[in-house]
Design a protein around this motif. Structure first.
Motif, mmCIF file in Angstrom:
data_model
loop_
_atom_site.group_PDB
_atom_site.id
_atom_site.type_symbol
_atom_site.label_atom_id
_atom_site.label_comp_id
_atom_site.label_asym_id
_atom_site.label_seq_id
_atom_site.Cartn_x
_atom_site.Cartn_y
_atom_site.Cartn_z
ATOM 1 N N LEU A 1 0.830 -1.205 0.000
ATOM 2 C CA LEU A 1 0.000 0.000 0.000
ATOM 3 C C LEU A 1 0.867 1.260 0.000
ATOM 4 O O LEU A 1 0.566 2.248 -0.701
ATOM 5 C CB LEU A 1 -0.928 0.001 1.210
ATOM 6 N N GLN A 2 1.944 1.249 0.755
ATOM 7 C CA GLN A 2 2.816 2.424 0.786
ATOM 8 C C GLN A 2 3.540 2.630 -0.542
ATOM 9 O O GLN A 2 3.643 3.763 -1.031
ATOM 10 C CB GLN A 2 3.822 2.298 1.930
ATOM 11 N N ARG B 1 1.086 4.072 -3.069
ATOM 12 C CA ARG B 1 0.858 5.505 -2.891
ATOM 13 C C ARG B 1 2.066 6.323 -3.340
ATOM 14 O O ARG B 1 1.915 7.410 -3.916
ATOM 15 C CB ARG B 1 0.544 5.799 -1.425
ATOM 16 N N GLY C 1 -0.198 5.874 2.462
ATOM 17 C CA GLY C 1 -0.275 4.420 2.352
ATOM 18 C C GLY C 1 -0.514 3.754 3.688
ATOM 19 O O GLY C 1 -1.269 2.778 3.788
ATOM 20 N N ARG D 1 -2.145 5.057 6.222
ATOM 21 C CA ARG D 1 -3.535 5.291 6.600
ATOM 22 C C ARG D 1 -4.466 4.312 5.878
ATOM 23 O O ARG D 1 -5.474 3.865 6.438
ATOM 24 C CB ARG D 1 -3.921 6.741 6.318
ATOM 25 N N LEU D 2 -4.153 3.989 4.640
ATOM 26 C CA LEU D 2 -4.934 2.949 3.949
ATOM 27 C C LEU D 2 -4.825 1.617 4.678
ATOM 28 O O LEU D 2 -5.812 0.873 4.806
ATOM 29 C CB LEU D 2 -4.460 2.811 2.505
ATOM 30 N N TRP D 3 -3.640 1.299 5.150
ATOM 31 C CA TRP D 3 -3.444 0.056 5.907
ATOM 32 C C TRP D 3 -4.232 0.093 7.207
ATOM 33 O O TRP D 3 -4.797 -0.913 7.631
ATOM 34 C CB TRP D 3 -1.961 -0.156 6.172
ATOM 35 N N ILE E 1 -7.092 1.553 7.717
ATOM 36 C CA ILE E 1 -8.483 1.262 7.370
ATOM 37 C C ILE E 1 -8.662 -0.240 7.157
ATOM 38 O O ILE E 1 -9.610 -0.859 7.667
ATOM 39 C CB ILE E 1 -8.896 2.054 6.109
#
Length: 516
Positions: free
Chosen positions: A431-432, A435, A454, A456-458, A460
């Motif tokens: 994810l990072q 991004r 990235g 913050r997506l993790w 969630i």
């Protein structure tokens, strides 16, 4: 020469019956609080912070630097592959011998780190550390289970959770991110083994345990149930999926896209959940409070959540020009909360422990929400908001799930814990990186923004996964409780039927036979 045997002064000091048991319990406690940190502290890889010094010392080009980073990342794959066969060995062979072998391998990897002068030698050192840690972890668990002590079991769970939370912050303190001030550069070998003393302390504790056992002549030992073929099959069941996942995780470092990495991590997560659910139904690997599922939670929501958070906090501190660097106190508070959360379950009933497992997952969700709502990379003390409930939740859930679990169930859960750590790492890194590619940073500030987005997506995704695992745990524990009630009712009904079938004539006949 004074008599220090269990029948002499040594045994009399504690009482003839309880003395040896207390001594061996203290010995197991010392091993648990030293060997677990020694094993988990091998996980962090901070080579990226000294990659320039290492590249210059080893005379590596760009391709060689990538090989170096792959070599230093071998610890976790080696560890998760070592746990299943080591769990079998700890059940079949003398557990103290297995523990000493693991500590010797771990010590060899830690102490030879400063001597590594090539990429191949670095790979051997880091893989050796993982192999030793993978042998130590199940051996310590079996040693603790021999004591059949709820407090010691809770301490084991709390120590494991605490060290998984604190490992990366401690490593970043030993090997901080590079700054413009190079007055005191870090020797690059330090990244291969930031802390050597925990392994030495664990080895000393293991030797002390052997000495105390010899003095008590093994009178405090409480042998575990016999190791059966079905238990061995359950313990090696995760080995093949874990080997495949470890191989794919290493292959993703060869320029795989973030989407492909995410697919591999998602497939691994589904496999882990399937193994935990299927194994949880087995008589040997199952437990009343879904130990296997909670071990997956412990792996997903400790190191993979805290390691990138500590990296972001360190990067923000560096960007702000903070000479103190990464603040360790909030992470230490999270580790202490994990210990306290685990120890809080010691005197709980089974119903209370089931509530604690679910409440622990609830605290994990709260921690994720707090991390999303607050700027945890801003003020250092804002880190306390998510870290304290996260530590308390994981420690409480893990310790409570081990209530009434057999040694086979606990070992089976441990074989799933560290594959879950690797799964979480792959999820957050994919994810990072995704991004970062979308941001296409031109400077350090934009790069930090991409990494934070990235992460913050993790967060969630981690919140959704925590809710999913809580639902699975609730369903599994409810089914096990219903099965236990049904079995109790069936036994009560059978007894009632036998009593109802007794007649006065039969009772008189029995009395006549007895009298004769």
């Amino acid at each position: 020469m004074p008599d220090l045997s269990a029948d002499g002064r040594f045994g009399a000091a504690f009482g003839s019956a309880a003395g040896p048991r207390r001594v061996t319990t203290v010995a197991a406690l010392l091993v648990a609080v030293t060997a677990l940190p020694a094993a988990v502290l091998t996980l962090p890889d901070t080579t990226l912070n000294v990659v320039e010094q290492a590249g210059d010392a080893l005379r590596l080009q760009a391709g060689g630097l990538r090989d170096l980073l792959r070599a230093t990342g071998l610890t976790l794959p080696a560890l998760l592959l070592a746990v299943p066969p080591a769990a079998v060995a700890a059940r079949r062979l003398p557990v103290r011998a297995v523990l000493l072998v693991g500590l010797l391998v771990l010590l060899a990897g830690v102490l030879t780190a400063p001597l590594a002068g090539s990429v191949a030698a670095i790979a051997a050192v880091r893989a050796g550390q993982g192999l030793g840690a993978g042998i130590v972890l199940p051996a310590v668990l079996v040693l603790v289970w021999e004591r059949r002590d709820n407090a010691l079991t809770a301490l084991w769970a709390g120590t494991l959770a605490a060290t998984l939370l604190a490992a990366m912050p401690l490593a970043l303190r030993a090997v901080p991110m590079p700054t413009g001030e190079t007055a005191a550069p870090i020797e690059w070998h330090t990244a291969l083994a930031p802390y050597r003393w925990p392994a030495m302390a664990a080895f000393a504790a293991a030797l002390l345990g052997l000495l105390l056992r010899a003095l008590t002549r093994g009178q405090g030992d409480r042998p575990l149930p016999a190791f059966r073929h079905a238990e061995r099959g359950q313990l090696v069941l995760p080995l093949v999926p874990a080997a495949g996942f470890a191989f794919l995780a290493m292959m993703t470092t060869y320029d795989w896209s973030p989407g492909a990495q995410l697919v591999v991590a998602g497939a691994a997560l589904l496999a882990l959940l399937g193994l935990a659910l299927v194994g949880g139904r087995d008589v040997t690997a199952g437990s009343p409070l879904a130990c296997a599922l909670v071990m997956v939670s412990a792996g997903l929501f400790t190191y993979p959540l805290v390691a990138p958070l500590s990296g972001l906090a360190a990067a923000h501190a560096q960007a702000a020009g903070d000479p103190a660097g990464l603040p360790v106190a909030p992470f230490a508070a999270g580790a202490v909360a994990a210990l306290l959360g685990a120890l809080a379950t010691v005197r709980m009933s089974r119903a209370g422990a089931r509530t604690a497992v679910l409440a622990g997952h609830g605290l994990i969700v709260v921690a994720v929400l707090l991390a999303l709502a607050a700027d945890v990379t801003g003020t250092p003390w804002m880190l306390l908001a998510p870290l304290v409930p996260l530590g308390a939740g994981v420690g409480m859930a893990l310790a409570a799930s081990l209530r009434d679990a057999g040694v086979g169930a606990a070992l089976f859960g441990l074989t799933l814990c560290f594959p879950a750590v690797l799964t979480g790492q792959l999820l957050v890194l994919s994810l990072q990186v995704g991004r970062l590619q979308s941001v296409d940073p031109a400077n350090d500030a934009q790069r930090l923004y991409g990494l934070t987005a990235g992460y913050r997506l993790w967060l969630i995704g981690a919140g959704v996964l925590a809710l999913l695992l809580a639902a699975l745990v609730a369903k599994t524990t409810a089914r096990r409780a219903a099965a236990a009630v049904s079995a109790t009712d069936a036994a009560t009904g059978s007894e009632a039927t036998r009593e109802a079938g007794r007649t006065p004539a039969s009772d008189a006949g029995e009395r006549a036979v007895t009298a004769s």
